[in-house]
Scaffold this motif. Structure first.
Motif, short mmCIF file in Angstrom:
data_model
loop_
_atom_site.label_atom_id
_atom_site.label_comp_id
_atom_site.label_asym_id
_atom_site.label_seq_id
_atom_site.Cartn_x
_atom_site.Cartn_y
_atom_site.Cartn_z
N THR A 12 0.86 -1.18 0.00
CA THR A 12 0.00 0.00 0.00
C THR A 12 0.89 1.23 0.00
O THR A 12 1.82 1.33 0.79
CB THR A 12 -0.93 0.01 1.23
N GLY A 38 -7.82 2.45 -2.20
CA GLY A 38 -8.50 2.12 -0.96
C GLY A 38 -9.37 3.27 -0.50
O GLY A 38 -9.58 4.25 -1.23
N GLN A 39 -9.84 3.18 0.73
CA GLN A 39 -10.72 4.20 1.29
C GLN A 39 -9.93 5.46 1.63
O GLN A 39 -8.94 5.41 2.35
CB GLN A 39 -11.39 3.65 2.55
N VAL A 40 -10.39 6.59 1.11
CA VAL A 40 -9.75 7.88 1.38
C VAL A 40 -9.99 8.24 2.84
O VAL A 40 -11.10 8.07 3.35
CB VAL A 40 -10.31 8.97 0.44
N ARG A 41 -8.92 8.73 3.49
CA ARG A 41 -9.00 9.10 4.91
C ARG A 41 -8.53 10.53 5.10
O ARG A 41 -7.82 11.08 4.26
CB ARG A 41 -8.12 8.18 5.76
N ASP A 42 -8.89 11.10 6.25
CA ASP A 42 -8.39 12.42 6.61
C ASP A 42 -6.93 12.34 7.01
O ASP A 42 -6.51 11.37 7.65
CB ASP A 42 -9.18 12.99 7.80
N ASN A 70 0.46 5.07 0.61
CA ASN A 70 -0.44 6.12 1.08
C ASN A 70 -0.02 7.44 0.47
O ASN A 70 1.05 7.96 0.78
CB ASN A 70 -0.42 6.21 2.61
N VAL A 126 -4.85 9.16 0.22
CA VAL A 126 -5.43 8.31 -0.82
C VAL A 126 -4.58 7.05 -0.91
O VAL A 126 -3.47 7.09 -1.44
CB VAL A 126 -5.46 9.04 -2.19
N ASN A 145 -11.57 17.33 -1.99
CA ASN A 145 -12.21 16.55 -3.06
C ASN A 145 -11.51 16.74 -4.40
O ASN A 145 -11.33 15.77 -5.15
CB ASN A 145 -13.69 16.93 -3.18
N THR A 162 -5.49 -0.94 -7.08
CA THR A 162 -6.80 -0.36 -6.78
C THR A 162 -6.62 0.70 -5.71
O THR A 162 -5.62 0.71 -4.98
CB THR A 162 -7.79 -1.45 -6.32
#
Length: 161
Positions: free
Chosen positions: A73, A127-131, A75, A144, A94, A125
């Motif tokens: 992964t 993954g889930q976008v986080r703060d 980040n 991201v 966004n 792919t």
């Protein structure tokens, strides 16, 4: 000497986030690659932090030598100046996520096959976008995650399999 496959993938991610043509990106600054456990010493707008790889035995191949599959992964940490209203900050977050996805999935060569990074990855792919939060708990942007699967020879991690 040929670089390990994981290093070639990291370099390709960095190259895609640092387009030569100025009209290809809205992001300001250059992407920097950090290895797991390292921290950013200076402010940058985009930092790609490589997390530890994990084995994927279900994607291994038998042979002599056998092929070992891994998942890594990356980040993609996008720092945004928080000197605007909350609505404007959310809009900027966004837009940056949209830019990152566009830059990664639209390389100049063969954009339909963006996920194989020039033939060295099995799949990729998001993954889930986080703060992205600072050490004092302030919202500073977004992370991201880009998850990449790849396969190498058991005894030579620079050889794609």
């Amino acid at each position: 000497m040929t670089l390990p496959v994981i290093e070639r993938i990291a370099t390709e991610i960095q190259n895609r986030l640092n387009p030569v043509a100025p009209d290809r990106a809205k992001l300001i600054g250059q992407a920097t690659i950090l290895r797991a456990g390292r921290t950013l010493e200076s402010l940058a707008s985009v930092v790609v932090q490589q997390q530890p790889t994990r084995p994927l035995p279900r994607l291994d191949y038998a042979g002599n030598p056998c092929a070992k599959a891994f998942e890594a992964t990356f980040n993609i940490q996008c720092q945004i100046e928080n000197k605007v209203t909350e609505t404007e900050f959310s809009q900027q977050c966004n837009l940056v996520v949209s830019d990152v996805v566009r830059l990664i999935t639209n390389p100049p060569v063969d954009p339909v096959m963006w996920w194989n990074f020039g033939g060295i990855a099995i799949d990729a792919t998001f993954g889930q976008v986080r703060d992205l939060t600072t050490e004092i708990g302030v919202h500073g942007g977004v992370i991201v995650p880009l998850i990449v699967q790849f396969r190498v020879s058991e005894n030579d991690h620079s050889q794609v399999r």
